[in-house]
Write a protein that holds these residues in place. Structure first.
Motif, short mmCIF file in Angstrom:
data_model
loop_
_atom_site.label_atom_id
_atom_site.label_comp_id
_atom_site.label_asym_id
_atom_site.label_seq_id
_atom_site.Cartn_x
_atom_site.Cartn_y
_atom_site.Cartn_z
N GLU A 1 -5.12 0.98 -11.91
CA GLU A 1 -4.34 -0.14 -12.44
C GLU A 1 -3.22 -0.52 -11.47
OE1 GLU A 1 -4.74 0.56 -17.27
OE2 GLU A 1 -3.20 1.64 -16.14
N LEU A 2 -2.58 0.49 -10.86
CA LEU A 2 -1.52 0.23 -9.89
C LEU A 2 -2.08 -0.52 -8.68
CD1 LEU A 2 1.36 0.53 -8.89
CD2 LEU A 2 0.76 2.79 -8.00
N GLU A 3 -3.25 -0.09 -8.22
CA GLU A 3 -3.89 -0.76 -7.09
C GLU A 3 -4.20 -2.22 -7.42
OE1 GLU A 3 -8.21 -0.51 -4.90
OE2 GLU A 3 -7.09 1.37 -5.11
N LYS A 4 -4.71 -2.45 -8.62
CA LYS A 4 -5.03 -3.81 -9.03
C LYS A 4 -3.77 -4.67 -9.10
CE LYS A 4 -7.52 -6.39 -12.61
NZ LYS A 4 -8.26 -6.30 -13.89
N GLU A 5 -2.68 -4.11 -9.62
CA GLU A 5 -1.42 -4.84 -9.69
C GLU A 5 -0.91 -5.19 -8.30
OE1 GLU A 5 1.59 -2.90 -11.94
OE2 GLU A 5 0.54 -3.06 -13.85
N ARG A 6 -1.00 -4.21 -7.39
CA ARG A 6 -0.53 -4.43 -6.02
C ARG A 6 -1.33 -5.54 -5.34
NH1 ARG A 6 2.05 0.06 -3.58
NH2 ARG A 6 3.57 0.91 -5.06
N VAL A 7 -2.65 -5.50 -5.49
CA VAL A 7 -3.51 -6.52 -4.87
C VAL A 7 -3.19 -7.90 -5.43
CG1 VAL A 7 -5.89 -7.34 -4.63
CG2 VAL A 7 -5.37 -4.91 -4.30
N THR A 8 -3.04 -7.97 -6.76
CA THR A 8 -2.73 -9.26 -7.40
C THR A 8 -1.40 -9.80 -6.90
OG1 THR A 8 -3.94 -8.61 -9.40
CG2 THR A 8 -2.36 -10.41 -9.61
N SER A 9 -0.40 -8.94 -6.80
CA SER A 9 0.92 -9.36 -6.33
C SER A 9 0.86 -9.81 -4.88
CB SER A 9 1.92 -8.20 -6.49
OG SER A 9 3.18 -8.57 -6.01
N ALA A 10 0.13 -9.06 -4.05
CA ALA A 10 0.00 -9.41 -2.63
C ALA A 10 -0.71 -10.75 -2.45
CB ALA A 10 -0.76 -8.31 -1.90
N VAL A 11 -1.77 -10.97 -3.23
CA VAL A 11 -2.52 -12.22 -3.12
C VAL A 11 -1.66 -13.40 -3.56
CG1 VAL A 11 -4.49 -13.51 -4.04
CG2 VAL A 11 -4.77 -11.12 -3.36
N ARG A 12 -0.84 -13.18 -4.59
CA ARG A 12 0.05 -14.25 -5.06
C ARG A 12 1.06 -14.64 -3.97
NH1 ARG A 12 1.04 -12.23 -9.65
NH2 ARG A 12 2.86 -11.00 -9.06
N THR A 13 1.67 -13.64 -3.33
CA THR A 13 2.61 -13.92 -2.24
C THR A 13 1.89 -14.58 -1.07
OG1 THR A 13 3.98 -12.03 -2.85
CG2 THR A 13 4.25 -12.89 -0.63
N ASP A 14 0.71 -14.07 -0.73
CA ASP A 14 -0.07 -14.62 0.37
C ASP A 14 -0.46 -16.06 0.11
OD1 ASP A 14 -1.94 -13.96 2.88
OD2 ASP A 14 -3.09 -15.13 1.44
N LEU A 15 -0.74 -16.40 -1.15
CA LEU A 15 -1.15 -17.76 -1.49
C LEU A 15 -0.05 -18.76 -1.14
CD1 LEU A 15 -3.23 -19.65 -2.79
CD2 LEU A 15 -2.14 -19.20 -5.00
N VAL B 1 0.82 -1.21 0.00
CA VAL B 1 0.00 0.00 0.00
C VAL B 1 0.85 1.27 0.00
CG1 VAL B 1 -1.92 -1.15 1.14
CG2 VAL B 1 -0.20 0.02 2.53
N VAL B 2 2.19 1.08 0.03
CA VAL B 2 3.08 2.24 0.02
C VAL B 2 2.95 2.98 -1.31
CG1 VAL B 2 5.49 2.99 0.06
CG2 VAL B 2 4.72 1.20 1.62
N GLY B 3 2.79 4.29 -1.25
CA GLY B 3 2.71 5.11 -2.45
C GLY B 3 1.32 5.23 -3.04
N LEU B 4 0.34 4.57 -2.43
CA LEU B 4 -1.03 4.67 -2.92
C LEU B 4 -1.82 5.69 -2.10
CD1 LEU B 4 -1.80 0.89 -3.54
CD2 LEU B 4 -1.06 2.60 -5.19
N ASP B 5 -2.99 6.03 -2.59
CA ASP B 5 -3.86 6.99 -1.91
C ASP B 5 -4.17 6.49 -0.49
OD1 ASP B 5 -5.81 8.69 -1.02
OD2 ASP B 5 -7.11 8.49 -2.77
N PRO B 6 -3.81 7.27 0.56
CA PRO B 6 -4.08 6.82 1.94
C PRO B 6 -5.53 6.45 2.19
CG PRO B 6 -2.66 8.76 1.94
CD PRO B 6 -3.11 8.56 0.51
N SER B 7 -6.45 7.09 1.48
CA SER B 7 -7.87 6.78 1.68
C SER B 7 -8.23 5.40 1.16
CB SER B 7 -8.75 7.83 1.01
OG SER B 7 -8.60 7.79 -0.41
N ARG B 8 -7.35 4.79 0.35
CA ARG B 8 -7.61 3.48 -0.23
C ARG B 8 -6.89 2.36 0.52
NH1 ARG B 8 -11.53 2.18 -2.68
NH2 ARG B 8 -10.41 0.57 -3.84
N GLU B 9 -6.08 2.70 1.51
CA GLU B 9 -5.24 1.70 2.19
C GLU B 9 -6.06 0.58 2.82
OE1 GLU B 9 -1.36 4.46 3.40
OE2 GLU B 9 -2.98 4.14 4.85
N LEU B 10 -7.03 0.93 3.63
CA LEU B 10 -7.84 -0.10 4.30
C LEU B 10 -8.66 -0.91 3.31
CD1 LEU B 10 -9.09 1.74 7.52
CD2 LEU B 10 -7.18 0.14 7.26
N SER B 11 -9.11 -0.26 2.24
CA SER B 11 -9.86 -0.98 1.21
C SER B 11 -8.97 -2.03 0.53
CB SER B 11 -10.40 0.01 0.17
OG SER B 11 -11.02 -0.68 -0.90
#
Length: 306
Positions: free
Chosen positions: A137-151, A52-62
């Motif tokens: 698009e950056l948010e989507k990439e970050r979520v996808t990458s995080a989910v891959r690592t979490d998996l 979540v680093v570098g993204l809109d703070p209002s979107r962090e919890l989402s």
């Protein structure tokens, strides 16, 4: 007919008693399993905030909520059934799968250690063009990458959980695995949420009229980058330690060596634990180094073949 019905009811009552007795042991098994996967939990907690680093703070919890939902989905609906089916039909495959996951953790840990001392040079492309993407698009990439690592980390958690309760009744296995999945997901992403919003909380305190409250808020804001840096180091160490311990556990010769070392230091439990952790971390770095060289070699061979 009535006697047959009574016999059936007796059987049902006996089954309920067995199930109840099994479920009574669930909290103990959950606590035992949570202790075994603590290193992976630490690593998962340490790794996630960077997404979540570098993204809109209002979107962090989402963003964290999106990752948490997919993590829980993977644990409950994909990994837990897969572990139960594999454990029933091919229990011999559990240890090799655990070892593969452990080796991957060692590889990831080595990559992080290597990058600390030898920072990777920025990749350049022939066109010199910089790819521009939207925040969405950056948010989507970050979520996808995080989910891959979490998996990957979740796979290790589920596999270790199953190996812990594999000798228990099926009802206990399912209950413990589901409980661990929910508890760890809530704990990890709840704590991650607190971490990423701590600076906002600090800013909120810094705007108060009370001088001591303002100072506390400023101290929180100043401390958070250092805390995140420390958390990253702890996560890397945990990754190497846990990954190596999983691999070592599957190799009898190495497992006996570690046990012998622990027994030799049994009079000083803290020293015995520390020695095991350090030995595992060193082995993890060595194993990660070997895997990295193999990966580079294979990539080079594939590139030449093309």
């Amino acid at each position: 007919m009535p006697s047959g019905l009574l016999a059936l009811l007796d059987d049902v009552a006996a089954l309920v008693k067995v199930s109840a007795a099994s479920l009574d042991d669930v909290p103990t098994q959950v606590a035992k399993t949570t202790g075994k996967v603590s290193g992976i939990v630490i690593d998962d907690t340490a790794v996630t905030p960077k997404y979540v680093v570098g993204l809109d703070p209002s979107r962090e919890l989402s963003i964290i909520w999106q990752i948490a939902k997919k993590s829980l989905f993977n644990k409950i609906l994909l990994l837990t059934p897969a572990a139960l089916v594999l454990g029933y039909f091919a229990p011999f495959a559990i240890t090799p799968i655990l070892m593969l996951g452990g080796a991957y953790l060692c590889f990831e840990g080595y990559e992080k250690v290597h990058s600390m001392f030898v920072p990777h040079a920025e990749e350049t492309h022939g066109t010199g063009e910089v790819k521009v993407i939207t925040p969405e698009e950056l948010e989507k990439e970050r979520v996808t990458s995080a989910v891959r690592t979490d998996l990957i980390l979740s796979s290790e958690i589920v596999a270790i959980t199953y190996s812990t309760v594999s000798d228990q009744p099926l009802v206990t296995q399912i209950a413990v695995m589901l409980a661990v999945a929910v508890f760890i997901t809530a704990a990890v992403y709840g704590f991650v949420g607190l971490i990423v919003k701590a600076d906002d909380f600090g800013m909120h305190l810094a705007k108060k009229k009370n001088a001591s409250t303002q100072q506390l808020g400023r101290n929180i804001v100043k401390f958070m980058p250092t805390f995140l840096s420390i958390l990253g180091y702890v996560g890397t160490a945990a990754m190497l330690w846990v990954g190596a311990e999983i691999v070592i556990h599957g190799i009898p010769f190495l497992h006996h060596l570690v046990e012998a070392m622990e027994h030799a230091l049994a009079d000083i439990p803290v020293l015995a634990w520390l020695a095991k952790v350090v030995a595992c971390a060193i082995f993890g770095i060595i194993l990660g180094f070997v895997i990295e060289k193999i990966v580079v070699l294979v990539k080079g061979m594939l590139k030449r073949s093309k």
